[in-house]
Scaffold this motif. Structure first.
Motif, PDB file in Angstrom:
ATOM      1  N   THR A   1      15.825  98.177  38.883  1.00 25.61           N
ATOM      2  CA  THR A   1      16.095  97.697  40.236  1.00 25.61           C
ATOM      3  C   THR A   1      17.475  98.201  40.636  1.00 25.61           C
ATOM      4  O   THR A   1      18.441  98.091  39.886  1.00 25.61           O
ATOM      5  N   ASP A   2      17.525  98.762  41.817  1.00 20.46           N
ATOM      6  CA  ASP A   2      18.766  99.318  42.324  1.00 20.46           C
ATOM      7  C   ASP A   2      19.622  98.186  42.874  1.00 20.46           C
ATOM      8  O   ASP A   2      19.141  97.099  43.179  1.00 20.46           O
ATOM      9  N   GLY A   3      20.871  98.445  43.046  1.00 20.25           N
ATOM     10  CA  GLY A   3      21.793  97.449  43.594  1.00 20.25           C
ATOM     11  C   GLY A   3      21.526  97.221  45.066  1.00 20.25           C
ATOM     12  O   GLY A   3      20.583  97.766  45.642  1.00 20.25           O
ATOM     13  N   PRO A   4      22.352  96.435  45.697  1.00 20.50           N
ATOM     14  CA  PRO A   4      22.139  96.154  47.117  1.00 20.50           C
ATOM     15  C   PRO A   4      22.345  97.395  47.992  1.00 20.50           C
ATOM     16  O   PRO A   4      23.175  98.242  47.676  1.00 20.50           O
ATOM     17  N   ASP A   5      21.563  97.455  49.072  1.00 22.66           N
ATOM     18  CA  ASP A   5      21.698  98.582  49.990  1.00 22.66           C
ATOM     19  C   ASP A   5      22.828  98.306  50.970  1.00 22.66           C
ATOM     20  O   ASP A   5      23.618  97.371  50.799  1.00 22.66           O
ATOM     21  N   ASP A   6      22.889  99.089  52.046  1.00 20.87           N
ATOM     22  CA  ASP A   6      23.964  98.924  53.027  1.00 20.87           C
ATOM     23  C   ASP A   6      23.925  97.575  53.731  1.00 20.87           C
ATOM     24  O   ASP A   6      24.933  97.092  54.236  1.00 20.87           O
TER      25      ASP A   6
END
Length: 107
Positions: free
Chosen positions: A99-104
């Protein structure tokens, strides 16, 4: 009936007293017991790990132990040049989804 209860109480008390006074401790150096000293090869100045053994251990973990346990605190980079090449580690890491970190927007 009262005699049996008294005998049980006295026996239990004596057993607890004995266990309290004669218990085994994890740290028994004061009594002269020391852990065994094993001549591990990797402890020497020019020692090295058994890379084939590390590979087998990781394979066993992946196939057996990983069902219940995780390696969250071990990073893929820790396996490079210890048991695997960088290319092999990249291939193994590609088998998993992350899972990627938070987006913009913070999601």
């Amino acid at each position: 009936m009262m005699g049996v209860s008294a005998a049980v109480a006295i026996g239990s008390g004596a057993s607890l007293y004995y266990l309290n006074k004669n218990s085994a401790h994890a740290n028994m150096e004061a009594e002269g017991l020391h852990p065994a000293n094993h001549p591990f090869a990797q402890k020497s100045l020019f020692g090295t790990f058994d890379h084939a053994s590390i590979r087998r251990g990781f394979l066993v973990f992946k196939e057996v132990c990983a069902a219940c346990h995780s390696l969250d605190l071990v990073h893929w980079r820790n396996l490079v040049d210890v048991a695997y090449t960088e290319e092999e580690v990249r291939e193994m890491a590609a088998e998993y989804q992350y899972t990627d970190g938070p987006d913009d927007e913070g999601q």
